[in-house]
Design a protein around this motif. Sequence first.
Motif, PDB file in Angstrom:
ATOM      1  N   TYR A  78     -17.479  89.581  -9.152  1.00 45.20           N
ATOM      2  CA  TYR A  78     -17.378  90.934  -9.965  1.00 45.20           C
ATOM      3  C   TYR A  78     -17.984  90.329 -11.284  1.00 45.20           C
ATOM      4  CZ  TYR A  78     -14.331  93.512  -6.784  1.00 45.20           C
ATOM      5  OH  TYR A  78     -13.811  94.000  -5.643  1.00 45.20           O
ATOM      6  N   SER A  94     -11.237  99.290  -5.325  1.00 45.40           N
ATOM      7  CA  SER A  94     -11.507  98.133  -4.530  1.00 45.40           C
ATOM      8  C   SER A  94     -10.190  97.651  -3.830  1.00 45.40           C
ATOM      9  CB  SER A  94     -12.025  97.068  -5.622  1.00 45.40           C
ATOM     10  OG  SER A  94     -13.335  97.559  -5.952  1.00 45.40           O
ATOM     11  N   ILE A 100     -14.589  86.440 -10.964  1.00 45.66           N
ATOM     12  CA  ILE A 100     -14.761  87.683 -11.943  1.00 45.66           C
ATOM     13  C   ILE A 100     -15.393  86.885 -13.203  1.00 45.66           C
ATOM     14  CG2 ILE A 100     -13.454  89.242 -13.666  1.00 45.66           C
ATOM     15  CD1 ILE A 100     -11.365  89.270 -11.667  1.00 45.66           C
ATOM     16  N   CYS A 160     -23.143  89.912  -7.715  1.00 40.90           N
ATOM     17  CA  CYS A 160     -21.981  90.418  -8.228  1.00 40.90           C
ATOM     18  C   CYS A 160     -21.925  91.973  -8.561  1.00 40.90           C
ATOM     19  CB  CYS A 160     -21.701  89.777  -9.689  1.00 40.90           C
ATOM     20  SG  CYS A 160     -21.554  88.203  -9.942  1.00 40.90           S
ATOM     21  N   GLN A 161     -20.716  92.359  -8.143  1.00 40.74           N
ATOM     22  CA  GLN A 161     -20.325  93.974  -8.380  1.00 40.74           C
ATOM     23  C   GLN A 161     -20.126  93.964  -9.911  1.00 40.74           C
ATOM     24  OE1 GLN A 161     -17.519  95.992  -5.713  1.00 40.74           O
ATOM     25  NE2 GLN A 161     -17.096  97.429  -7.556  1.00 40.74           N
TER      26      GLN A 161
END
Length: 334
Positions: A32, A22, A145, A162-163
């Motif tokens: 994330y 990333s 995050i 979110c990833q």
Amino acid sequence: MSMSWEQLEQYQPNALRMIANSIQKGRVAHAYLFEGQRGTGKKEASLLFAKSLFCLNRSTYKPCYQCINCRRIDSGNHPDVHIVAPDGQSIKKHQIDQLQEEFTKTAMESNKKLYIIEHADQMTINAANSLLKFLEEPSSNTIAILLTEQLHRMLNTIISRCQIISFKPLPTRILTAYLEEQGIPRHIAVLAAHVTNSRQEALELSQSDWFAQARKIVLQLYEALNKSYIQALFVIQDQWLPHFADKEQMSLGLDLLLYLYKDLLYIQTNKEEKMIYDDCIAELKQYSFLYSQKRVIENMSAILRAKARLNTNMNPQLLMEQLALQLREGSTFV
């Protein structure tokens, strides 16, 4: 003490690879979700991510650890990096509101801001809905995050924005090696590495006299069980109950007992290299003929049932006495 990229990469290569890609490709997502068991390095990875994004002397994707930004992130004093943790038992709506208010301001020292939410699954419904609005209208300069040990408790609407990066349980061999490097005797290190997946918890546990004594008592109970029910009762009364004084300690004691019977199964199936009490192999072999494989599995099931009953109001002494009786039944005792 903070971990370096290289250190964490030993434990979580896949997660670190995704983060590195990333950063290196300039495709940092706006949100994330780091999910995995406690002690798997989620918090450490989020701080490394922050350092890499704000580092003044970054080499490819790794931070330098020495610049003022890296040092301030380590100390929790970087003005554009914010960490939200539960206030008591939960993360409240006002904490998310304060975060949003802070992020309406221009970044103090760069063109981006980053926030980390610990135990994101502990947000109240109002806090989660407030965060959802924040995620629905992401700023190109804002990075979130979220950290969680219980992904199933997160709102699907938050998860979808979110990833997700999953952190796997630490291999026990690596955790054992780490403990041995800290001067922990192998027989204690192996056991502690199976009890918890957290480096810090494993180290604290393995350094305690209480844990070493717990191991001895479990071995004493196992030996007594192989001789007579009365001897087992004496160990339970005089050693076990005073030492494993609360539910959490009792649960740990039952785990240690479970590992003994698991080792018996390893002996019977010629998988001795997997044993946890590998320093007691002679003693375990001495009694292994008393049990069929079916009986060992039944005893392990009995211990697991006893663990489940800890959450009821059952008297601990009665629970252990009944368990001892179950562990004696059906064995070829002489």
